[in-house]
Design an enzyme around this catalytic site. Structure first.
Site, PDB file in Angstrom:
ATOM      1  N   LYS A 239       0.855  -1.175   0.000  1.00  0.00           N
ATOM      2  CA  LYS A 239       0.000   0.000   0.000  1.00  0.00           C
ATOM      3  C   LYS A 239       0.903   1.241   0.000  1.00  0.00           C
ATOM      4  O   LYS A 239       1.875   1.290   0.748  1.00  0.00           O
ATOM      5  CB  LYS A 239      -0.839  -0.053   1.274  1.00  0.00           C
ATOM      6  CG  LYS A 239      -1.870   1.016   1.386  1.00  0.00           C
ATOM      7  CD  LYS A 239      -2.655   0.839   2.676  1.00  0.00           C
ATOM      8  CE  LYS A 239      -3.381   2.129   2.969  1.00  0.00           C
ATOM      9  NZ  LYS A 239      -4.121   2.105   4.211  1.00  0.00           N
ATOM     10  N   LEU A 240       0.599   2.255  -0.804  1.00  0.00           N
ATOM     11  CA  LEU A 240       1.517   3.389  -0.910  1.00  0.00           C
ATOM     12  C   LEU A 240       1.780   4.059   0.431  1.00  0.00           C
ATOM     13  O   LEU A 240       2.895   4.423   0.744  1.00  0.00           O
ATOM     14  CB  LEU A 240       0.982   4.434  -1.895  1.00  0.00           C
ATOM     15  CG  LEU A 240       0.990   4.036  -3.366  1.00  0.00           C
ATOM     16  CD1 LEU A 240       0.668   5.240  -4.221  1.00  0.00           C
ATOM     17  CD2 LEU A 240       2.322   3.448  -3.794  1.00  0.00           C
ATOM     18  N   SER A 241       0.735   4.202   1.247  1.00  0.00           N
ATOM     19  CA  SER A 241       0.945   4.929   2.497  1.00  0.00           C
ATOM     20  C   SER A 241       1.892   4.166   3.416  1.00  0.00           C
ATOM     21  O   SER A 241       2.476   4.745   4.311  1.00  0.00           O
ATOM     22  CB  SER A 241      -0.378   5.151   3.199  1.00  0.00           C
ATOM     23  OG  SER A 241      -1.009   3.929   3.413  1.00  0.00           O
ATOM     24  N   LYS A 242       2.015   2.856   3.207  1.00  0.00           N
ATOM     25  CA  LYS A 242       2.868   2.068   4.095  1.00  0.00           C
ATOM     26  C   LYS A 242       4.261   1.904   3.510  1.00  0.00           C
ATOM     27  O   LYS A 242       5.185   1.502   4.185  1.00  0.00           O
ATOM     28  CB  LYS A 242       2.257   0.666   4.282  1.00  0.00           C
ATOM     29  CG  LYS A 242       0.887   0.692   4.920  1.00  0.00           C
ATOM     30  CD  LYS A 242       0.863  -0.190   6.166  1.00  0.00           C
ATOM     31  CE  LYS A 242      -0.397   0.017   6.988  1.00  0.00           C
ATOM     32  NZ  LYS A 242      -1.537  -0.694   6.451  1.00  0.00           N
ATOM     33  N   SER A 243       4.408   2.188   2.239  1.00  0.00           N
ATOM     34  CA  SER A 243       5.695   1.903   1.625  1.00  0.00           C
ATOM     35  C   SER A 243       6.611   3.104   1.776  1.00  0.00           C
ATOM     36  O   SER A 243       6.174   4.218   2.054  1.00  0.00           O
ATOM     37  CB  SER A 243       5.510   1.562   0.161  1.00  0.00           C
ATOM     38  OG  SER A 243       5.118   2.711  -0.527  1.00  0.00           O
TER      39      SER A 243
END
Ligand code: GLU
Length: 306
Positions: A231-235
């Site tokens: 997920k972008l927010s986690k990467s």
């Protein structure tokens, strides 16, 4: 409602948590919810979900609002801040405690580890620990709903989720309670958000039923993930988007929503582009997948589901 009542006016919302800058995935969700509201000649609201101070980044909320404005996504009513609405959550919680739908629970994460973190009965090892409050989910509770994009969804909530935390042991409100109270209080008819929240929806529907609140329609947009499926927010590369040069990200978000880039070709200003997007938006083109990859280096989504 009787057969002669007009259908409720469409009211959608975007509800970011101020845990950092908006990234491309949140732009896709914001643009998607805005376009659907415009398509239905409805109202679009923004609610800042600032109920988790330990995770909040100072200044992030205002920055997110500034980014939305830079992309021409301006709410139709003043922004609502969850931190100012705690009385509403307290009233709802008291009702659930009073009618026996909710209960105090002193189980810790490690107490529940053997059950995979799923709470079915209290097994607290420390009887004086500060309690969380949970919604009781009776055995055999299954919730099914029709998602506006993803189709039929169902969840066996007792086995897959267990009793739902409504207020955490540290005293903070749980997202699940606040979102249900606020969506109803703000008269939201259509919740459009990322598919990472698809599996939260059945428990929100249960909570609406327990509180006697209406269930809005739900539509979950594809979650944008990076090439590794994160997920972008986690990467690491959560790709904050550039408020000073919004056009490339706007075009990429438009394409991620399945819309043809030619529709916005040659338009120089963001405000003209979002107005053209609102006129040309076709909901039937939205990709019916729960996640899509996004290649940062090309600044555009790569077709297909992960
Ligand atoms: N605040 C949540 C988030 O940022 C979204 C809540 C919602 O749309 O229901 O992920």
């Amino acid at each position: 409602m009787t057969a002669n009542d007009p259908p409720p006016h469409y009211r959608g919302r975007f509800a970011p948590s101020p845990t950092g800058r908006l990234h491309f995935g949140s732009l896709v969700a914001a643009l998607g919810s805005w376009l659907l509201a415009r398509h239905h000649a409805g109202t679009w609201l923004v609610r800042v979900e600032d109920l988790d101070p330990p995770r909040e980044v100072p200044g992030a909320a205002q920055r997110q609002l500034d980014t939305l404005a830079a992309f021409g996504l301006v709410p139709d009513a003043p922004v609502v801040w969850q931190s100012a609405r705690q009385d509403l959550y307290a009233t709802a919680l008291t009702r659930l405690l009073d009618d026996g739908s909710a209960f105090e629970c002193r189980c810790s994460r490690s107490d529940l580890a053997a059950a995979g973190g799923i709470h079915r009965a209290c097994v607290a090892s420390d009887p004086v620990r500060a309690p969380a409050i949970r919604l009781r989910v009776p055995d055999g509770t299954r919730v099914a709903f029709e998602d506006g994009l993803q189709g039929a969804v169902e969840q066996q909530v007792d086995r897959e989720v267990g009793d739902v935390v409504l207020r955490r042991a540290d005293g903070f409100w749980a997202y699940q309670l606040a979102v249900v109270v606020d969506d109803a209080d703000q008269g939201i008819t259509d919740v459009v958000r990322g598919a990472d929240l698809l599996d939260s929806t059945p428990r929100q529907i249960l909570l609406q039923r327990a509180l006697g609140l209406p269930t809005p329609r739900y539509l979950h947009l594809p979650l944008i993930v990076d090439a590794q499926g994160q997920k972008l927010s986690k990467s690491m590369a959560s790709l904050p988007i550039d408020d000073d040069a919004p056009m490339p990200a706007l075009l990429a978000a438009w394409q991620a929503l399945g819309q043809p880039v030619e529709r916005l070709a040659g338009i120089g200003s963001v405000s003209a582009a979002v107005q053209a997007a609102a006129r040309g938006f076709r909901p039937d083109r939205l990709p019916k997948v729960t996640c899509m990859t996004f290649a940062a280096s090309h600044n555009k989504p790569v077709a297909g589901a992960v």
